[in-house]
Motif scaffolding. Structure first.
Motif, PDB file in Angstrom:
ATOM      1  N   ALA A  33      51.113  37.699 -15.649  1.00 22.70           N
ATOM      2  CA  ALA A  33      52.013  37.157 -14.622  1.00 22.70           C
ATOM      3  C   ALA A  33      51.479  37.478 -13.232  1.00 22.70           C
ATOM      4  N   ALA A  34      51.007  38.713 -13.043  1.00 23.35           N
ATOM      5  CA  ALA A  34      50.451  39.099 -11.746  1.00 23.35           C
ATOM      6  C   ALA A  34      49.173  38.318 -11.454  1.00 23.35           C
ATOM      7  N   ILE A  35      48.323  38.160 -12.469  1.00 27.24           N
ATOM      8  CA  ILE A  35      47.089  37.377 -12.298  1.00 27.24           C
ATOM      9  C   ILE A  35      47.422  35.954 -11.895  1.00 27.24           C
ATOM     10  N   ALA A  36      48.413  35.365 -12.554  1.00 28.61           N
ATOM     11  CA  ALA A  36      48.815  33.991 -12.223  1.00 28.61           C
ATOM     12  C   ALA A  36      49.310  33.894 -10.787  1.00 28.61           C
ATOM     13  N   ASP A  37      49.992  34.933 -10.324  1.00 30.82           N
ATOM     14  CA  ASP A  37      50.518  34.935  -8.958  1.00 30.82           C
ATOM     15  C   ASP A  37      49.385  34.992  -7.929  1.00 30.82           C
ATOM     16  N   TRP A  38      48.402  35.893  -8.137  1.00 31.85           N
ATOM     17  CA  TRP A  38      47.271  35.967  -7.206  1.00 31.85           C
ATOM     18  C   TRP A  38      46.470  34.673  -7.215  1.00 31.85           C
ATOM     19  N   VAL A  39      46.277  34.112  -8.401  1.00 30.15           N
ATOM     20  CA  VAL A  39      45.522  32.864  -8.518  1.00 30.15           C
ATOM     21  C   VAL A  39      46.233  31.733  -7.785  1.00 30.15           C
ATOM     22  N   ALA A  40      47.553  31.684  -7.894  1.00 32.15           N
ATOM     23  CA  ALA A  40      48.315  30.645  -7.186  1.00 32.15           C
ATOM     24  C   ALA A  40      48.132  30.779  -5.677  1.00 32.15           C
ATOM     25  N   GLN A  41      48.109  32.010  -5.184  1.00 30.74           N
ATOM     26  CA  GLN A  41      47.897  32.233  -3.755  1.00 30.74           C
ATOM     27  C   GLN A  41      46.483  31.813  -3.339  1.00 30.74           C
ATOM     28  N   ILE A  42      45.494  32.154  -4.173  1.00 35.02           N
ATOM     29  CA  ILE A  42      44.117  31.763  -3.870  1.00 35.02           C
ATOM     30  C   ILE A  42      43.976  30.243  -3.889  1.00 35.02           C
ATOM     31  N   ALA A  43      44.650  29.595  -4.845  1.00 27.65           N
ATOM     32  CA  ALA A  43      44.610  28.132  -4.910  1.00 27.65           C
ATOM     33  C   ALA A  43      45.195  27.507  -3.646  1.00 27.65           C
ATOM     34  N   VAL A 248      51.260  38.143  -0.881  1.00 29.31           N
ATOM     35  CA  VAL A 248      50.533  39.053  -0.001  1.00 29.31           C
ATOM     36  C   VAL A 248      49.343  38.384   0.683  1.00 29.31           C
ATOM     37  N   LEU A 249      48.568  37.579  -0.036  1.00 27.52           N
ATOM     38  CA  LEU A 249      47.383  36.950   0.559  1.00 27.52           C
ATOM     39  C   LEU A 249      47.768  35.922   1.612  1.00 27.52           C
ATOM     40  N   ASN A 250      48.745  35.114   1.299  1.00 29.05           N
ATOM     41  CA  ASN A 250      49.180  34.090   2.245  1.00 29.05           C
ATOM     42  C   ASN A 250      49.759  34.718   3.514  1.00 29.05           C
ATOM     43  N   ARG A 251      50.514  35.771   3.355  1.00 30.47           N
ATOM     44  CA  ARG A 251      51.123  36.438   4.507  1.00 30.47           C
ATOM     45  C   ARG A 251      50.072  37.140   5.361  1.00 30.47           C
ATOM     46  N   LEU A 252      49.066  37.740   4.711  1.00 28.86           N
ATOM     47  CA  LEU A 252      48.010  38.392   5.479  1.00 28.86           C
ATOM     48  C   LEU A 252      47.250  37.392   6.324  1.00 28.86           C
ATOM     49  N   LEU A 253      46.881  36.264   5.720  1.00 31.58           N
ATOM     50  CA  LEU A 253      46.117  35.270   6.483  1.00 31.58           C
ATOM     51  C   LEU A 253      46.981  34.510   7.479  1.00 31.58           C
ATOM     52  N   ALA A 254      48.281  34.665   7.375  1.00 33.60           N
ATOM     53  CA  ALA A 254      49.174  34.111   8.405  1.00 33.60           C
ATOM     54  C   ALA A 254      49.289  35.066   9.582  1.00 33.60           C
ATOM     55  N   GLY A 255      48.700  36.280   9.428  1.00 34.82           N
ATOM     56  CA  GLY A 255      48.690  37.239  10.529  1.00 34.82           C
ATOM     57  C   GLY A 255      49.869  38.175  10.576  1.00 34.82           C
TER      58      GLY A 255
END
Length: 376
Positions: A33-43, A248-255
């Motif tokens: 589930a966590a892997i799917a979440d990170w992958v969705a953010q990377i996508a 987390v990834l999307n929020r980080l790159l949003a600054g």
């Protein structure tokens, strides 16, 4: 929003490193589930034009779960065998998750030899860049099944930083089971404060980074600090954040300002050749310098001359990477040496004009030319 954080929105090439404790849910098998979440953010990042290289730990931890091991193996051959078992599940999990978003993935396994030997370094760089140009998401891990104590990279924080240098990424995100870098180890009691923004040149960093290491991985916060400094050689800043924070990834790159710890790359960006030299984890020897030579190198722009060398350590050949040490043993630089160890020993401490008298010839006037020298 700080200028450094706002600059993250312009990042177009990103390295994301995920630690073992996150990928395997504290050793209980892969957390799909966590892997799917990170992958969705990377996508989502990929759809917005951001190229992403994923560096993932977890092969050994997944192998342990599959084999029912309660503890991490201690012998090298057992670690290699455990990684071989776990790598199958790890790669399949990522491939299946990325396929849900129509993205192709590629498994890239690296050892220290792949970044130590110049030709293999260039080949690895070309392969990774080609994959990114094709829209493929590389999934990188250390090749635990063949690496030995002499050549292993040591931890995937280090590997992520070297990959950052390879592809000239603009930022490195290290996802861990901590919220970021604290003023002190939060496990030791109250008073620890989360640092949101700090310069890599800040003298307080060494005191903040502890040597703590989880049971699943090999890297503590100190290795993350070292990785951040290596990543900075290609101009990349590093963000350490909790991998299970929402989006987390999307929020980080949003600054987002208060998410994780951002370590600013305020050092001068160095060229690809010097990044390769700096990334050599296994120097073949060392040159012990006098204070005059240390001062000349530290001011920048100087080559290392034989007269500034007090003694030679190790067995190395012309063209090998050697460390340059201050009188107190601190590494001040490293570079490609122009003479082998035996020749260097015969000319250390002498003026350049006496090289011919000592050796019968003059190969180079410098022991290490400034173009082949990187300050530590």
């Amino acid at each position: 929003m700080s200028q450094q954080r706002s600059a993250l929105s312009a990042v177009r090439r990103l390295i994301v490193k995920v630690g073992s404790s996150l990928v395997t849910n504290q050793g209980k098998g892969l957390d799909n589930a966590a892997i799917a979440d990170w992958v969705a953010q990377i996508a989502e990042l990929r759809s917005s034009g951001v190229q992403v290289v994923l560096v993932s730990s977890g092969a050994v931890a997944e192998g342990r779960a599959r084999l029912g091991m309660s503890e991490r193996p201690r012998t090298l051959h057992a670690l290699q065998a455990t990684a071989a078992v776990g790598q199958m599940g790890l790669v399949r999990a990522y491939e299946n998750a990325f396929a849900q978003h129509g993205l192709n993935t590629a498994q890239v396994l690296l050892t220290h030899e792949d970044v130590a030997e110049r030709g293999r370094y260039l080949n690895a760089r070309s392969t990774l860049r080609t994959l990114l140009e094709w829209g493929v998401v590389p999934v990188v891990n250390e090749n635990d099944t063949v690496s030995t104590d002499e050549i292993r990279l040591g931890d995937n924080d280090t590997l992520a930083a070297l990959v950052c240098n390879l592809v000239e990424a603009e930022a490195l995100v290290i996802l861990t089971d901590q919220d970021g870098l604290y003023t002190r180890d939060p496990r030791l009691g109250d008073g620890a404060e989360l640092i949101h923004n700090i310069s890599l040149s800040d003298a307080r960093l060494e005191a903040m980074a502890g040597d703590g290491m989880g049971t699943l991985g090999r890297g503590g916060m100190r290795t993350k600090l070292t990785a951040a400094r290596w990543a900075a050689r290609s101009g990349a800043s590093t963000i350490i954040a909790h991998g299970r924070a929402e989006r987390v990834l999307n929020r980080l790159l949003a600054g987002e300002e208060d998410l994780g710890s951002m370590l600013h790359a305020d050092a001068l960006r160095v060229g690809a050749r010097k990044r390769w030299i700096a990334g050599q984890l296994q120097a073949r020897g060392a040159l012990h310098l006098d204070e005059g030579a240390v001062g000349a190198l530290s001011r920048g722009g100087a080559s290392l001359l034989p007269v500034g060398v007090r003694s030679v350590e190790g067995s190395f050949s012309r063209g090998d990477v050697v460390r340059c040490l201050a009188p107190d043993g601190t590494e001040v630089a490293r570079g490609l040496v122009n003479y082998g160890a035996e020749e260097a020993s015969r000319i250390c401490g002498v003026p350049t004009r006496e090289i011919n008298e000592r050796l019968g010839y003059v190969g180079e006037a410098e022991l290490i030319h400034r173009d082949d020298l990187v300050l530590s």
